[in-house]
Scaffold this motif. Structure first.
Motif, PDB file in Angstrom:
ATOM      1  N   LEU A   1       0.866  -1.175   0.000  1.00 28.37           N
ATOM      2  CA  LEU A   1       0.000   0.000   0.000  1.00 28.37           C
ATOM      3  C   LEU A   1       0.906   1.230   0.000  1.00 28.37           C
ATOM      4  O   LEU A   1       1.657   1.462   0.943  1.00 28.37           O
ATOM      5  CB  LEU A   1      -0.930   0.010   1.213  1.00 28.37           C
ATOM      6  N   LEU A   2       0.835   2.001  -1.079  1.00 25.60           N
ATOM      7  CA  LEU A   2       1.766   3.091  -1.322  1.00 25.60           C
ATOM      8  C   LEU A   2       1.024   4.387  -1.580  1.00 25.60           C
ATOM      9  O   LEU A   2      -0.169   4.396  -1.904  1.00 25.60           O
ATOM     10  CB  LEU A   2       2.637   2.769  -2.544  1.00 25.60           C
ATOM     11  N   ALA A   3       1.743   5.494  -1.469  1.00 26.57           N
ATOM     12  CA  ALA A   3       1.198   6.784  -1.863  1.00 26.57           C
ATOM     13  C   ALA A   3       1.103   6.857  -3.380  1.00 26.57           C
ATOM     14  O   ALA A   3       1.851   6.199  -4.108  1.00 26.57           O
ATOM     15  CB  ALA A   3       2.081   7.914  -1.343  1.00 26.57           C
ATOM     16  N   GLY A   4       0.191   7.690  -3.863  1.00 26.84           N
ATOM     17  CA  GLY A   4       0.045   7.854  -5.308  1.00 26.84           C
ATOM     18  C   GLY A   4       1.279   8.426  -5.970  1.00 26.84           C
ATOM     19  O   GLY A   4       1.470   8.255  -7.179  1.00 26.84           O
ATOM     20  N   ILE A   5       2.146   9.120  -5.189  1.00 30.77           N
ATOM     21  CA  ILE A   5       3.369   9.700  -5.755  1.00 30.77           C
ATOM     22  C   ILE A   5       4.599   8.863  -5.413  1.00 30.77           C
ATOM     23  O   ILE A   5       5.717   9.354  -5.504  1.00 30.77           O
ATOM     24  CB  ILE A   5       3.568  11.154  -5.292  1.00 30.77           C
ATOM     25  N   ASP A   6       4.397   7.619  -5.051  1.00 30.46           N
ATOM     26  CA  ASP A   6       5.536   6.739  -4.779  1.00 30.46           C
ATOM     27  C   ASP A   6       6.385   6.573  -6.035  1.00 30.46           C
ATOM     28  O   ASP A   6       5.903   6.684  -7.173  1.00 30.46           O
ATOM     29  CB  ASP A   6       5.031   5.375  -4.317  1.00 30.46           C
ATOM     30  N   GLY A   7       7.663   6.254  -5.844  1.00 28.41           N
ATOM     31  CA  GLY A   7       8.586   6.105  -6.952  1.00 28.41           C
ATOM     32  C   GLY A   7       8.208   5.041  -7.954  1.00 28.41           C
ATOM     33  O   GLY A   7       8.593   5.134  -9.127  1.00 28.41           O
ATOM     34  N   ILE A   8       7.442   4.008  -7.559  1.00 27.51           N
ATOM     35  CA  ILE A   8       7.033   2.985  -8.520  1.00 27.51           C
ATOM     36  C   ILE A   8       6.279   3.628  -9.676  1.00 27.51           C
ATOM     37  O   ILE A   8       6.347   3.173 -10.814  1.00 27.51           O
ATOM     38  CB  ILE A   8       6.188   1.886  -7.838  1.00 27.51           C
ATOM     39  N   HIS A   9       5.589   4.724  -9.410  1.00 28.45           N
ATOM     40  CA  HIS A   9       4.929   5.507 -10.457  1.00 28.45           C
ATOM     41  C   HIS A   9       5.739   6.714 -10.876  1.00 28.45           C
ATOM     42  O   HIS A   9       6.017   6.927 -12.060  1.00 28.45           O
ATOM     43  CB  HIS A   9       3.546   5.962  -9.987  1.00 28.45           C
ATOM     44  N   LEU A  10       6.166   7.526  -9.898  1.00 27.13           N
ATOM     45  CA  LEU A  10       6.619   8.874 -10.214  1.00 27.13           C
ATOM     46  C   LEU A  10       7.999   8.930 -10.862  1.00 27.13           C
ATOM     47  O   LEU A  10       8.313   9.919 -11.527  1.00 27.13           O
ATOM     48  CB  LEU A  10       6.597   9.750  -8.955  1.00 27.13           C
ATOM     49  N   LEU A  11       8.823   7.913 -10.719  1.00 28.96           N
ATOM     50  CA  LEU A  11      10.109   7.942 -11.408  1.00 28.96           C
ATOM     51  C   LEU A  11       9.928   7.981 -12.924  1.00 28.96           C
ATOM     52  O   LEU A  11      10.756   8.535 -13.646  1.00 28.96           O
ATOM     53  CB  LEU A  11      10.955   6.732 -11.014  1.00 28.96           C
ATOM     54  N   HIS A  12       8.839   7.376 -13.408  1.00 27.06           N
ATOM     55  CA  HIS A  12       8.550   7.376 -14.843  1.00 27.06           C
ATOM     56  C   HIS A  12       7.401   8.336 -15.192  1.00 27.06           C
ATOM     57  O   HIS A  12       7.362   8.873 -16.284  1.00 27.06           O
ATOM     58  CB  HIS A  12       8.153   5.979 -15.313  1.00 27.06           C
ATOM     59  N   ARG A  13       6.485   8.492 -14.288  1.00 25.69           N
ATOM     60  CA  ARG A  13       5.238   9.234 -14.498  1.00 25.69           C
ATOM     61  C   ARG A  13       4.561   8.815 -15.805  1.00 25.69           C
ATOM     62  O   ARG A  13       4.219   9.623 -16.653  1.00 25.69           O
ATOM     63  CB  ARG A  13       5.460  10.742 -14.457  1.00 25.69           C
ATOM     64  N   ASP A  14       4.340   7.530 -15.895  1.00 32.48           N
ATOM     65  CA  ASP A  14       3.728   6.900 -17.070  1.00 32.48           C
ATOM     66  C   ASP A  14       2.759   5.849 -16.533  1.00 32.48           C
ATOM     67  O   ASP A  14       3.071   4.669 -16.480  1.00 32.48           O
ATOM     68  CB  ASP A  14       4.834   6.287 -17.926  1.00 32.48           C
ATOM     69  N   LEU A  15       1.601   6.309 -16.099  1.00 28.36           N
ATOM     70  CA  LEU A  15       0.704   5.483 -15.292  1.00 28.36           C
ATOM     71  C   LEU A  15       0.238   4.236 -16.024  1.00 28.36           C
ATOM     72  O   LEU A  15       0.059   3.176 -15.413  1.00 28.36           O
ATOM     73  CB  LEU A  15      -0.497   6.327 -14.850  1.00 28.36           C
ATOM     74  N   SER A  16       0.051   4.328 -17.325  1.00 28.18           N
ATOM     75  CA  SER A  16      -0.521   3.211 -18.075  1.00 28.18           C
ATOM     76  C   SER A  16       0.333   1.949 -17.984  1.00 28.18           C
ATOM     77  O   SER A  16      -0.194   0.836 -18.102  1.00 28.18           O
ATOM     78  CB  SER A  16      -0.711   3.602 -19.535  1.00 28.18           C
TER      79      SER A  16
END
Length: 410
Positions: A290-305
């Motif tokens: 359970l992570l924040a929406g701006i966690d690095g798993i997303h935000l390092l790329h910022r390519d949600l799809s």
């Protein structure tokens, strides 16, 4: 370090009709490289951030949630690391604040060095502020601060007196009521002062400032090397998003790196990781976080799809206007549940009931139930809340919580 021209476009980097097995492998690999595989319990905050990347901080719970999910770190351990300067919140890439390990302080400051200069140039154009005026104020502020007795902005204004100038209604319209923020930003970027949380916490934006003597150094190539160690495989566009570099600066930064392409994509990874990636197999069992929406798993790329199954891309955004769907967002509007790199649910914390509320895309099995329980206990007993950002509040997230409850119930 040049730092301008942040690309605004985001979107999938896989070619049309990618191999589904490759998609699953990439997601699981990203989660593995982000230490979301449960193999690093007990690592220090500095070790986590050095290996997985700088943690975006906007006055919310993201750094705590990310460090807890990756290494089981409680709030006391993270706060102690901040106090000991093993990690610190600094303006860095794109001028945005991140929590960095000590080994990256100099590079992080270099990555964000251009941002305050741009702010001063804007104030000069629109508000009549001169560079000389800001430099004189910097001298006054630096002279008023000590290394061990933080002063908050009102105390600094009192200490420097007329060196601070009010900018009237024109300044207020631009979010700049005095010249003091310009000087504070410039001094932070130069490593001359640092901002410390008044209560030692990263999720509450109340700060004082102390004197500091931190070198600022690092090249664009060094930042690229760090980035691809955290985020690979990633595209040039992903790197430009993170760094804020122009196309020319990004090309020059990548030149010294030995990067290899992932077939069927425009994603690149360091050659030394290619053999490991080739032999990597996604885990058979779920691994929920359970992570924040701006966690690095997303935000390092910022390519949600890249983290969404196609069926999930069309899910309505909780409490958003009709027709707004998850797959059309640049960033999640809620916290997220992740399993082996795939986003499998939304979640928020209800402070009134002191519980996590979630909307899941997968069945609630025992492993997921335990991940929710563990994170809920962490938030309730150690954080008190799980704000997404500084202005997030129980009242502002109430519609999202109600929408999630309704969706889960149906």
């Amino acid at each position: 370090m040049a730092n301008s021209g942040t690309p605004a476009d985001t979107g999938p980097d896989l070619e049309p009709g990618p191999d589904p097995a490759l998609t699953v492998k990439l997601r699981a690999w990203w989660a593995h490289r982000q230490w979301l595989d449960g193999a690093h319990e007990g690592a220090s905050a500095a070790e986590v951030l050095a290996a997985t990347g700088w943690a975006r901080s906007v006055g919310g719970a993201a750094p705590y949630l990310g460090l807890f999910a990756r290494a089981g770190l409680d709030r006391a351990a993270v706060d102690a690391a901040v106090e000991a300067l093993q990690v610190h919140e600094l303006p860095s890439a794109r001028g945005c604040t991140y929590v960095l390990p000590a080994a990256d302080f100099a590079l992080g400051l270099a990555a964000g060095a251009a941002a305050p200069e741009a702010d001063i140039a804007s104030a000069a154009r629109h508000l009549g502020v001169t560079q000389d005026e800001v430099e004189k104020l910097c001298l006054a502020v630096a002279g008023a601060l000590s290394p061990d007795r933080p002063l908050d902005p009102p105390a600094i204004r009192e200490a420097v007196g007329d060196a601070v100038r009010g900018l009237g209604e024109a300044g207020k319209k631009r979010g700049l009521s005095t010249t003091l923020p310009l000087a504070l930003g410039l001094l932070q970027a130069r490593g001359r002062i640092r901002r410390v949380p008044t209560n030692g916490r990263l999720d509450q934006q109340r700060y004082g400032y102390v004197d500091w003597d931190q070198p600022v150094k690092g090249s664009a190539a060094e930042l690229a090397d760090r980035y691809f160690s955290w985020a690979a495989p990633a595209s040039v566009r992903h790197f430009r998003w993170f760094s804020g570099f122009t196309a020319a600066t990004a090309k020059a930064a990548l030149g010294p790196l030995e990067l290899t392409a992932v077939p069927g994509t425009d994603l690149l990874m360091p050659a030394e990781l290619a053999e490991e990636f080739a032999g990597f197999r996604p885990p058979a069992e779920p691994r929920y976080a359970l992570l924040a929406g701006i966690d690095g798993i997303h935000l390092l790329h910022r390519d949600l799809s890249r983290l969404l199954d196609p069926a999930d891309a069309g899910r309505p955004v909780p409490a958003a206007r009709e027709g707004r769907v998850f797959g059309s967002e640049a960033d999640p509007q809620t916290h997220v549940v992740v399993d082996r790199g795939r986003i499998v649910g939304f979640w928020e914390y209800d402070t009134e009931r002191r519980e996590i509320v979630h909307q899941l895309f997968v069945p609630l099995d025992d492993a997921l139930r335990e991940a929710v329980r563990r994170t809920e206990e962490f938030v309730r007993d150690q954080l008190g809340d799980a704000r997404g950002f500084s202005l997030d509040s129980p009242r502002s997230r109430a519609p999202r919580i109600a929408a999630m409850r309704a969706a889960a119930g149906s």
